[in-house]
Design an enzyme around this catalytic site. Structure first.
Site, PDB file in Angstrom:
ATOM      1  N   ASP A 104       0.834  -1.198   0.000  1.00 39.02           N
ATOM      2  CA  ASP A 104       0.000   0.000   0.000  1.00 39.02           C
ATOM      3  C   ASP A 104       0.873   1.254   0.000  1.00 39.02           C
ATOM      4  O   ASP A 104       0.613   2.206  -0.734  1.00 39.02           O
ATOM      5  CB  ASP A 104      -0.900  -0.024   1.237  1.00 39.02           C
ATOM      6  CG  ASP A 104      -1.624   1.293   1.464  1.00 39.02           C
ATOM      7  OD1 ASP A 104      -2.612   1.545   0.763  1.00 39.02           O
ATOM      8  OD2 ASP A 104      -1.178   2.066   2.323  1.00 39.02           O
ATOM      9  N   GLU A 151      -2.207  -5.273  -3.746  1.00 36.61           N
ATOM     10  CA  GLU A 151      -1.266  -4.500  -2.926  1.00 36.61           C
ATOM     11  C   GLU A 151      -0.189  -5.427  -2.356  1.00 36.61           C
ATOM     12  O   GLU A 151       0.988  -5.064  -2.287  1.00 36.61           O
ATOM     13  CB  GLU A 151      -2.002  -3.775  -1.796  1.00 36.61           C
ATOM     14  CG  GLU A 151      -2.829  -2.598  -2.291  1.00 36.61           C
ATOM     15  CD  GLU A 151      -3.381  -1.752  -1.154  1.00 36.61           C
ATOM     16  OE1 GLU A 151      -3.440  -0.526  -1.316  1.00 36.61           O
ATOM     17  OE2 GLU A 151      -3.774  -2.321  -0.106  1.00 36.61           O
TER      18      GLU A 151
END
Lengths: 247, 247
Positions: B42, B114
């Protein structure tokens, strides 16, 4: 503006010194200023700090890692680093900001530091920015307690009690003062088992509870011996499959 | 699990294939899973997308850049990329998640993507993760309209009217239905100058206004010819002092 000493302290010598000057320029001074560099630096900083935490705390889950990260990249943490490297004497501010003490304002210093991280990234790429950020954050990371940093007082108190198999505290509003738009709350936090009854006050019930929890935790810690460190060592240990590659 | 095709589509061949498998493993399957990798990925994604936007839109201010970034890294954007590369067929899920269609759930697919970015970062460093993310996001970035992406309907309508020197719209609640805990609001949006009066409804006044604004903008655009593109080109132009260095 003598920038030699500053470049030493941030651990990066700029090829393009104009980037550093831009990072030190507040919008009140004019264009080009550090607003876009700050946007960039903020995300570089987030990424580097996430990497440091991921590698350092091999057993913390993503919730704890997020909590630690947001505490390490928030304004106060940046402000403290900015003070350590004497950033305020290098800022370029407009007249008005200067007169009102803008060069000591935490938000302005924190933004400029993020701007510097963005500027290093543009000047020499991610590894250079990573190197500078890691060096500035190492002392901060060493002092981090992963079990408590960024947790509010009610959570800390609850965890402290649970780890000792003690019953949860009881909060109750004992008084409210003032008119509707400026009320003050007084809240009691009681831990009968430890014979603790303390008060906290604040502009909301929530704030008053936090204040009371803080005092109750202090009282509880004073009343009982500290527990041996358990989870700190565990959180530090790297785990298989999470081994870092060379950056 | 044949991961050759997937590695082709994400543009990275893993030295350590265990990292890729971990990125594809949902917590319902067991340990090691992708939760920590997702935390890392992320922040790598945020950093790379920030860099792309900073370089691509040389004249956008930090507020617009932040708005674009948060729209490009949100779940829906990740989910669409995950679908494009057929991620769902590679996920490792627990029995329960599998039965309830977890491999098609947007949140699970977005998290796994992610996780893959975090895994590439660990496998080969920032440049490798940057390369993969840039390649996957290029088509997305090409379709971005920096002036509208992520803005709500009321803002878009207001900006559309202001750019044509037209007066602001007028919103008024024309009816509410239902009991207090499940109220429905009906709001009218009026632009008298264009003879537009449309209704929107929603569970809050705010939601109803947004619905009405959306319809009003459609009606206004149908009633008036599109303006020539002004600001798109400006937003694209790089500016002096912001020139990108080699990554």
């Amino acid at each position: 503006m003598d920038l030699d000493r500053l470049q030493q302290l941030i651990g990066h010598r700029f090829d393009d010194a104009a980037l550093l000057r831009q990072a030190l320029t507040h919008r009140s001074f004019g264009q080009p200023n550090n607003e876009r560099l700050e946007f960039l630096g903020d995300s570089v900083l987030n990424c580097v700090v996430a990497t440091m935490l991921y590698r350092h705390f091999g057993r913390l889950d993503e919730g704890d890692l997020s909590r630690l990260r947001s505490n390490l990249v928030k304004q106060q943490a940046l402000y403290e680093i900015a003070q350590r490297i004497g950033l305020s004497e290098h800022l370029q501010l407009g007249e008005g900001e200067l007169r009102s003490g803008g060069h000591r304002r935490p938000s302005i210093l924190a933004d400029a530091l993020e701007g510097i991280f963005g500027a290093i990234f543009l000047d020499a790429g991610f590894p250079a920015a990573e190197k500078a950020i890691v060096a500035l954050y190492e002392p901060v990371l060493r002092s981090v307690d992963p079990l408590t940093l960024g947790k509010d007082a009610k959570t800390l108190l609850q965890e402290w009690l649970q780890s000792r198999k003690l019953p949860l505290p009881v909060y109750s509003v004992v008084a409210t003062h003032g008119a509707a738009h400026s009320q003050m709350f007084e809240v009691e936090c009681a831990i009968p088992k430890l014979q603790i009854r303390v008060l906290g006050s604040g502009a909301s019930r929530r704030a008053a509870e936090q204040g009371a929890a803080r005092r109750a935790l202090e009282a509880a810690q004073a009343a009982m011996p500290p527990e041996r460190k358990r989870s700190r060592a565990r959180a530090d240990a790297p785990v298989r499959g999470d081994a870092p590659a060379a950056a």
